[in-house]
Design an enzyme around this catalytic site. Structure first.
Site, short mmCIF file in Angstrom:
data_model
loop_
_atom_site.label_atom_id
_atom_site.label_comp_id
_atom_site.label_asym_id
_atom_site.label_seq_id
_atom_site.Cartn_x
_atom_site.Cartn_y
_atom_site.Cartn_z
CD GLN A 185 -32.91 2.08 -26.30
OE1 GLN A 185 -32.93 3.04 -25.54
NE2 GLN A 185 -32.46 2.17 -27.54
CE LYS A 204 -28.37 2.56 -28.83
NZ LYS A 204 -29.42 2.54 -29.81
CB CYS A 221 -33.32 -1.66 -35.81
SG CYS A 221 -32.22 -0.52 -36.64
CG ASP A 263 -30.55 -5.60 -26.80
OD1 ASP A 263 -29.78 -4.74 -26.32
OD2 ASP A 263 -31.12 -5.47 -27.89
CG HIS A 308 -32.38 -3.21 -32.19
ND1 HIS A 308 -31.29 -3.51 -32.96
CD2 HIS A 308 -32.57 -1.87 -32.31
CE1 HIS A 308 -30.83 -2.39 -33.51
NE2 HIS A 308 -31.58 -1.39 -33.15
C1 LIG Z 1 -32.90 -2.45 -28.01
C2 LIG Z 1 -31.67 -2.24 -28.83
N1 LIG Z 1 -30.84 -3.27 -29.04
C3 LIG Z 1 -29.69 -3.14 -29.75
C4 LIG Z 1 -29.33 -1.94 -30.31
C5 LIG Z 1 -28.06 -1.86 -31.09
O1 LIG Z 1 -27.10 -1.07 -30.46
P1 LIG Z 1 -25.79 -0.57 -31.23
O2 LIG Z 1 -26.23 -0.07 -32.56
O3 LIG Z 1 -25.25 0.49 -30.39
O4 LIG Z 1 -24.86 -1.75 -31.36
C6 LIG Z 1 -30.18 -0.82 -30.11
C7 LIG Z 1 -29.86 0.52 -30.63
O5 LIG Z 1 -29.89 0.85 -31.77
C8 LIG Z 1 -31.37 -0.98 -29.36
O6 LIG Z 1 -32.19 0.04 -29.16
#
Ligand SMILES: Cc1ncc(COP(=O)(O)O)c(C=O)c1O
Ligand SMILES: Cc1ncc(COP(=O)(O)O)c(C=O)c1O
Lengths: 147, 405, 405, 147
Positions: free
Chosen positions: B201, B224, B362, B198, B121
């Site tokens: 998910q 989430k 993203c 990370d 991401h």
């Molecule tokens: C795999 C992954 N990493 C990072 C993020 C970023 O999370 P957040 O926008 O809650 O900071 C997301 C979600 O959008 C994600 O799916």
């Protein structure tokens, strides 16, 4: 929460007229601590002779009535005692303040027990517990530095 | 709590979308919140609110205790060794930025390598890009295989004696691939390379045990996990938190402040500058309660059932291409329909009450690799049912009708 | 809305503290929240929640509109020239960190000077300290005078041709001094030096007009403005936002992402990485509604009345020393009582239901200057009344009784 | 919200069979745009002769049916027109999509008006407005580059 329990006569007295304040001559160990949240500071000085007896002890510091009283009481209770006993007493007092444990050491006078017990008043004031405990932790860390 | 009736716990499902019941298949984006979590935010503001950790009055004491209790809850939930290993952040994005910045400043130098993957991401790439630029470091991308997974050998191949950190997702938010963290950590530890996961998910869909996983950093987004928005968690091994410089400066994170020098508080306070999102932290305890009441195992087996059913149903439609075929898949299902752009799909599905996400999610690097500018993603949460999948399938048929395919 | 009955709008005042009605004099720390704000958070989660700016389904559209509408509201409220000048952050602390980091990286070099004052909260000093360390820059402290103010001449004196930015508080959270921003901006503009205002205490208590003030950056904490915690605002002139590099990296803030390069979105998106605190942003519209329904002028005149009365009553007690005597004072009242430590005062006041703050209020530099390790602070909000001051005074008498003074 | 309004026959037709796709020969101006949220891309090529007449126009791009149809319609409507007229048309169409304004230009045929009006269907779909407008902005920015 009982305010009277916190600000007992003994505490107010020690807070206003702290015993053993200053830098004792011939100290061979010392340690200091600081609580950044409230600005309390304490610096403790020990003179431990070669028989591991605490022949002199004093403190310098800034802080609330509770912290000054706790430091004053510490010096009064521990002065002249053997290293091991001072450790035990410190640990029991920390246990009393934090976990409401009983004091079991039987080498203390009834007067001393009463004095010590006055520190238990902070139990119902969680934000003030550190005021009472900081100097005892500082004392223990001074001893640790020694080893 | 019964999984079958769980929709009742979520007030949002009283809504009609374009006159139809809401079929929410966008949980990988953000999950809906159970009533207990929403109510905890209100009740905190209504009866207990005060700033945390600063004043000594009764409200402040209560609020501080509630706040710190959540830290204890999170520690237990993640099976972290120390409570000081739990840092509250704005989200997973901030958690990763914190590590990239603080670790990068101290430990990454010109010519050093940062190992990430093509699955990442943007939140687990852009912060490392900043450090690449600042320090003249290099970013290596472990490649995905045809199933949309990153294989262990691909990781091994990319490690060199210049590798300073490995940063990798726990579950891909596009292919759904679950990364074999423990194996990666084993390899990395042999070479003394810290591993950041990370877990954005991963956290909502897997049982987590930090001591068992062994990773050095784990980033979580509470929103989430049936929790409030604007809150994330950084788990980090204490040895790192002790070593790393602070990230943001401000109230609460200092020890002593002079005109010429400043010393910092111990962790976790060192990393929590300024007034925190107190209500969100306090309410997150209710999210953990919610998850624990159902049981992560039950959540997983329910979600997997729906996921399997979804895969099965979508595979039946020959116009549909499912993205990725990982051996282990976590709760996301990306697909394309020949002849219809993902954005058009999302709009037509929405007309049927079905909320999905369309775009690159993203993950531009991955979409470039897949040769697709965009995909449509259906993602599963605890509240989804087989019926939701049936409605999704019917809505997909409707797409084809609109586009006369 | 009538100021006299305003307490009714705040559910917290139904609480008893140690059996007594709550007298909340800790608003400079964080304000209480009106019911309309609390309810908006719930109603958003219950009926409208979705992630913002990412999906195209109906819930996402609604949520995105609510989110962006708040930006418009804030723009109008601050009289900013462009809506793109409003960045949502975690708090004032993050807002200042953003500027210090992004501005510092690009525009501050070895030997350059950052001009702040002895009044500054740690949040407006520590972030600059980071840049001092990183870039080998220098921080100059404009001194406070005996009244606890920073005079214009003191600012002038400290500007040199190496000064790269001036960062100064709008209202001191200790002495209450209101800084003459417009004059400072005038001086700075002559020399082309940008000015950052820490508006954390200013925003809740003053009428704000960015175009009139003319400052380049203005940092706000929403939680001190009857808004949700975990939310802040950075106002910045568009020319700066266009020039500055992004602060955090992640989802949403990018334009195109490749393995070897990344380009960024335009402002404000460039500075809003990752999932935002959507509910808090949406609910902040209600805080603005609340303030506008009463009218900032009415808020000010009410607060000033209480402040004046408080000063008058406290000055009558000869054991009390009031900190600072600024010509213009905003809603804080710091004091000491001879012979009683501020922490003991705060605990005893709390026993009477009076919530105040004791300590250095994140202003160690100032307290060092004052020669006081700590002070007690009573701070005023819209809900305070003369009766609150009377109860405070009685509680102070009680302190003296406990300490036999 | 009426889905039928969005996906009208004209839109679907232009989306599936976009007119003037590719790079027109002898183009002398171009501009591109990208929507990072959804990945839509468009690149527009113009051939403006010395009399300021748009003798040729084409586009390349990736995107949803709406964005492709909008680009296709743009090329069809504007090709062969004078510079000033193409500007006016573009601005009116943007006004129609974003602010529901009426088309007032009277040099368009009824057929052309019908075609243009099909783009108004996005009005009720706020997240899709950009799909329809991007190419018109891109066209205007290509003209601006010229000046
Ligand atoms: C795999 C992954 N990493 C990072 C993020 C970023 O999370 P957040 O926008 O809650 O900071 C997301 C979600 O959008 C994600 O799916
Ligand atoms: C003057 C001043 N600046 C900055 C801050 C920091 O604000 P926050 O903690 O909300 O980020 C505060 C409040 O604590 C303050 O009073």
């Amino acid at each position: 929460m009982e305010l009277k329990e916190l600000y007992q006569e003994i505490i107010l007295d020690h807070g206003k007229n702290p015993r053993n304040k200053g830098v004792c001559s011939n100290y061979n160990f010392d340690a200091q601590a600081h609580n950044p949240l409230c600005g309390d500071k304490v610096h403790i000085y020990l003179n431990l002779d070669k028989d591991k007896k605490l022949v002199d002890i004093s403190f310098e510091g800034e802080g609330c009535a509770i912290s000054l009283a706790s430091a004053s009481i510490l010096t009064e209770i521990l002065k002249g005692k053997d290293l091991n006993l001072t450790k035990k007493i410190s640990e029991e007092i920390l246990g009393m303040i934090k976990n409401k444990e009983k004091i079991t050491i039987n080498s203390l006078t009834e007067d001393q027990i009463t004095t010590i017990s006055s520190l238990a008043g902070v139990q119902e004031f969680p934000m003030r517990v550190k005021c009472a405990t900081m100097v005892w932790h500082t004392f223990l860390s001074a001893l640790n530095k020694k080893n | 709590m019964e999984v079958e009736n769980i929709k009742k716990e979520f007030p949002i499902f009283k809504q009609k979308i374009n006159g139809k019941p809401l079929v929410y298949l966008d949980s990988a984006n953000s999950s809906q919140k159970p009533k207990s979590v929403i109510d905890r935010i209100s009740s905190f503001y209504e009866t207990e609110f005060s700033n945390v950790g600063r004043s000594v009055h009764s409200l402040a004491v209560k609020a501080t205790n509630r706040f710190e209790n959540t830290r204890d809850r999170v520690q237990k939930y993640l099976n972290a060794k120390h409570r000081e290993e739990i840092i509250f952040t704005k989200g997973a994005t901030e958690a990763i930025n914190l590590v990239a910045s603080s670790f990068g400043k101290k430990f990454i130098n010109s010519g050093d390598e940062i190992l990430i993957t093509e699955l990442e991401h943007h939140s687990n790439y852009v912060p490392w890009h900043f450090i690449r630029q600042e320090k003249g470091a290099k970013i290596k991308f472990a490649e995905v295989n045809l199933n949309g997974e990153v294989e262990i050998d691909e990781i091994k191949k990319n490690i060199s004696n210049k590798t300073k950190i490995i940063a990798i997702t726990h579950i891909s938010n596009v292919t759904g691939a679950i990364t074999p963290i423990k194996k990666i950590v084993d390899i990395a530890q042999e070479k003394n390379i810290p591993v950041l996961i990370d877990g954005t998910q991963g956290a909502p869909h897997l049982t987590l045990d930090m001591q068992d996983l062994g990773c050095d950093f784990y980033a979580i987004s509470c929103h989430k996990m049936y929790g409030p928005n604007g809150l994330g968690i950084l788990y980090a091994k204490k040895k790192w938190l002790d070593l790393l410089p602070p990230y943001q400066g401000g109230g609460g994170m200092i020890n002593e402040v002079y005109k010429d020098s400043i010393s910092y508080a111990d962790t976790p306070t060192k990393f929590e500058a300024g007034t925190m999102q107190t209500a969100e932290v306090v309410a997150f305890s209710e999210s953990i309660n919610f998850i624990e009441k159902i049981g992560m195992k039950n959540i997983l087996s329910h979600e997997n059932k729906i996921l399997e059913y979804g895969l099965e149903q979508l595979k039946k439609k020959n116009s549909i291409n499912i993205i990725g075929e990982p051996k282990e898949r976590g709760s996301v299902l990306c697909f394309t329909i020949k002849g219809i752009h993902p954005h058009d799909i999302a709009t037509i599905l929405d007309d049927e009450g079905v909320a999905v996400r369309a775009g690159h999610h993203c993950c531009q690097i991955l979409h470039e690799k897949l040769g697709l500018p965009a995909t449509t993603r259906a993602s599963i949460g605890i509240y989804n049912t087989k019926e939701d999948i049936d409605i999704l399938c019917k809505a997909i048929d409707h797409c084809k009708k609109v586009f006369q395919i």
